[in-house]
Write an enzyme that holds these catalytic residues in place. Structure first.
Site, PDB file in Angstrom:
ATOM      1  N   LYS A 179     -13.969   1.760  -3.659  1.00 54.29           N
ATOM      2  CA  LYS A 179     -15.046   2.209  -2.755  1.00 54.29           C
ATOM      3  C   LYS A 179     -16.079   3.007  -3.536  1.00 54.29           C
ATOM      4  O   LYS A 179     -17.279   2.783  -3.381  1.00 54.29           O
ATOM      5  CB  LYS A 179     -14.464   3.090  -1.638  1.00 54.29           C
ATOM      6  CG  LYS A 179     -13.578   2.350  -0.661  1.00 54.29           C
ATOM      7  CD  LYS A 179     -13.157   3.273   0.459  1.00 54.29           C
ATOM      8  CE  LYS A 179     -12.056   2.674   1.296  1.00 54.29           C
ATOM      9  NZ  LYS A 179     -11.443   3.636   2.200  1.00 54.29           N
ATOM     10  N   HIS A 207       5.452 -26.353  -2.206  1.00 54.14           N
ATOM     11  CA  HIS A 207       4.664 -27.370  -2.907  1.00 54.14           C
ATOM     12  C   HIS A 207       3.515 -26.747  -3.694  1.00 54.14           C
ATOM     13  O   HIS A 207       2.597 -27.427  -4.111  1.00 54.14           O
ATOM     14  CB  HIS A 207       4.143 -28.410  -1.907  1.00 54.14           C
ATOM     15  CG  HIS A 207       5.265 -29.133  -1.219  1.00 54.14           C
ATOM     16  ND1 HIS A 207       5.678 -30.390  -1.586  1.00 54.14           N
ATOM     17  CD2 HIS A 207       6.094 -28.737  -0.215  1.00 54.14           C
ATOM     18  CE1 HIS A 207       6.699 -30.758  -0.820  1.00 54.14           C
ATOM     19  NE2 HIS A 207       6.977 -29.766   0.019  1.00 54.14           N
ATOM     20  N   GLU A 231       0.829  -1.205   0.000  1.00 51.35           N
ATOM     21  CA  GLU A 231       0.000   0.000   0.000  1.00 51.35           C
ATOM     22  C   GLU A 231       0.869   1.263   0.000  1.00 51.35           C
ATOM     23  O   GLU A 231       0.429   2.334  -0.420  1.00 51.35           O
ATOM     24  CB  GLU A 231      -0.936  -0.006   1.220  1.00 51.35           C
ATOM     25  CG  GLU A 231      -2.249   0.689   0.960  1.00 51.35           C
ATOM     26  CD  GLU A 231      -3.301   0.433   2.033  1.00 51.35           C
ATOM     27  OE1 GLU A 231      -4.391  -0.051   1.679  1.00 51.35           O
ATOM     28  OE2 GLU A 231      -3.047   0.697   3.218  1.00 51.35           O
TER      29      GLU A 231
HETATM   30  O1  PA5 Z   1      -2.828   1.709   5.989  1.00 53.79           O
HETATM   31  C1  PA5 Z   1      -3.926   2.250   5.902  1.00 53.79           C
HETATM   32  O2  PA5 Z   1      -4.102   3.474   6.149  1.00 53.79           O
HETATM   33  C2  PA5 Z   1      -5.162   1.461   5.521  1.00 53.79           C
HETATM   34  O3  PA5 Z   1      -4.850   0.136   5.245  1.00 53.79           O
HETATM   35  C3  PA5 Z   1      -6.173   1.494   6.661  1.00 53.79           C
HETATM   36  O4  PA5 Z   1      -5.600   0.964   7.823  1.00 53.79           O
HETATM   37  C4  PA5 Z   1      -7.426   0.706   6.321  1.00 53.79           C
HETATM   38  O5  PA5 Z   1      -7.967   1.157   5.112  1.00 53.79           O
HETATM   39  C5  PA5 Z   1      -8.469   0.867   7.413  1.00 53.79           C
HETATM   40  O6  PA5 Z   1      -8.776   2.210   7.613  1.00 53.79           O
HETATM   41  P1  PA5 Z   1      -9.446   2.727   8.918  1.00 53.79           P
HETATM   42  O7  PA5 Z   1      -8.548   2.467  10.061  1.00 53.79           O
HETATM   43  O8  PA5 Z   1      -9.670   4.187   8.706  1.00 53.79           O
HETATM   44  O9  PA5 Z   1     -10.742   1.986   9.075  1.00 53.79           O
END
Ligand code: PA5
Length: 429
Positions: A419, A305, A284
């Site tokens: 989203k 495997h 990410e």
């Molecule tokens: O690293 C990040 O910011 C994201 O992966 C969030 O942790 C994830 O989208 C969850 O978001 P939130 O904590 O606002 O629910």
């Protein structure tokens, strides 16, 4: 401290490529330190280690002790950075089969109705002594508005209020941003206990805030040792970042040569969830602007495997990063038998640690010979301190590497696209 070994990976690069990348990594680290890089306002994950907050650790421990005393089950309701860190630490440090302390189960990390239904059936199933299970829930969402945990929380909150009436409020703990978000409205309405996620710490960098620390403490893990392990890594890497910069530089030099997949491999199943945490941290943070290595988790020897063939002879665009632990995690060994029906007498008396070590060395040798550059990230032992060190080391490596790519390590604008499409289909106002 964590050892980052680049000996094998370096063989796939030229000296001048690494030298150039080293210079870049040095600049990236400086940018991170002086706040001149993109997303500088989200460097709180470093600040919390520069000035540890012991009062917060104590508050978390106190809340966790109450849950540990009272609960049969703790539901951790969150997604992405709001649960992967806790799960990684708990799975690394607590026995898979432990009956000690509350059972930690996860919710809100997907939208499977069947999973949630089964979870509720599990909550409804009485304990062995016939008494109903005592259930607590920690809902974690920095924005307080993420759909997956919000849906699970609405359903599970109803279950908790039906089960415990007004007392349900004493069993629900929310971890979220100081202000804003739908979760803060729910907290205000029901009076749930709240832990705050600092504004300047992004989700995937938040495991050492209450996001990760509360569930980890409920699981019976010493959060002070975990936290101060990270503090130790922070202090030592500020003074001596050479090995870390070498790791990010060689990884970057390989990326520039066309290696576009990073296979995150471990030989010990307690580290499987850790692979998922790294996968999210790297993926990410890096994957934007058309850049980044695609991180994939490999659990060895299981996945030898399944994906072992691909690693050995597939397209040569994969690097591999092994997470290893030096100190044996167990003493169990292969029994001695007079007859050798199963042909295993050549292993008799050997510990599984020794056998697994040879499996690692053999895999390393075969993959390197097959054209896979290999990094080794080694922990001295699997302890809370070492896991804390590993967390900060990899967070820092992520930030430096993403600055090498010229990107912001701390945002995730692309996640909004699914989203938007989903909300349109669902008719969200
Ligand atoms: O690293 C990040 O910011 C994201 O992966 C969030 O942790 C994830 O989208 C969850 O978001 P939130 O904590 O606002 O629910």
């Amino acid at each position: 401290m964590i050892t980052l070994n680049t000996d094998s990976a370096r063989k796939f690069t030229e000296k001048n490529e690494v030298d150039e990348a080293l210079e870049l990594s040095g600049k990236s680290f400086k940018q991170l330190q002086d706040g001149s890089g993109p997303g500088a306002e989200w460097r709180g994950w470093r600040d919390i280690l520069a000035s540890p907050n012991d009062a917060l650790l104590e508050k978390i421990d106190k809340s966790a002790a109450k849950i540990r005393k009272d609960a049969d089950v703790l539901i951790v309701c969150g997604i992405g950075g709001s649960y992967l860190g806790a799960r990684a630490v708990i799975d690394a440090l607590k026995s898979e089969f432990s009956q000690e302390g509350p059972e930690v189960i996860y919710a809100g990390h997907q939208i499977s109705g069947r999973y949630l239904e089964n979870l509720i059936n599990h909550l409804n199933t009485p304990r062995e002594d016939g008494r109903p299970k005592s259930v607590y829930m920690n809902v974690i969402s920095k924005s307080g508005s993420t759909t997956e945990p919000a849906i699970a929380f609405r359903i599970l909150r109803r279950w908790m209020h039906n089960m415990y009436g007004d007392k349900a409020s004493d069993r629900i703990i929310c971890t979220t941003g100081e202000t804003g978000g739908a979760l803060n409205k729910v907290i205000d309405a029901y009076g749930y206990e709240k832990f705050i996620i600092p504004d300047d710490v992004g989700g995937r960098f938040s495991v050492l805030t209450p996001v990760g620390l509360l569930p980890v403490a409920v699981a019976g893990i010493d959060i002070r040792s975990l936290y101060y392990g990270a503090v130790e890594a922070y202090n030592s890497l500020e003074k001596a970042p050479e090995q870390l910069l070498e790791y990010t530089a060689v990884r970057y030099a390989l990326y520039k040569k066309g290696y576009c997949i990073d296979a995150l491999a471990s030989m010990e199943s307690p580290l499987n969830s850790f692979g998922n945490w790294i996968q999210q941290l790297y993926g990410e943070s890096e994957g934007k602007g058309g850049h980044g290595l695609f991180p994939v988790v490999l659990n060895y020897t299981t996945d030898l495997h399944s994906l072992g063939q691909m690693m050995q002879q597939g397209q040569r665009n994969v690097m591999e990063s092994f997470i290893t632990v030096k100190e044996p995690l167990s003493k169990i060994s292969v029994d001695t038998e007079e007859e050798d029906f199963d042909g295993l007498n050549y292993l008799q008396g050997k510990t599984l640690h020794e056998i697994n070590k040879q499996a690692y060395l053999g895999t390393h040798q075969a993959h390197e010979n097959g054209g896979v550059p290999i990094f080794t990230i080694e922990l001295e032992r699997l302890s809370p301190e070492a896991v804390g060190q590993l967390i900060y080391t990899l967070e820092l490596a992520t930030a430096v590497f993403v600055y090498n790519l010229g990107q912001n390590p701390f945002d995730q604008p692309g996640v909004e696209d699914y989203k938007k499409a989903m909300f349109k289909l669902l008719g969200k106002p």
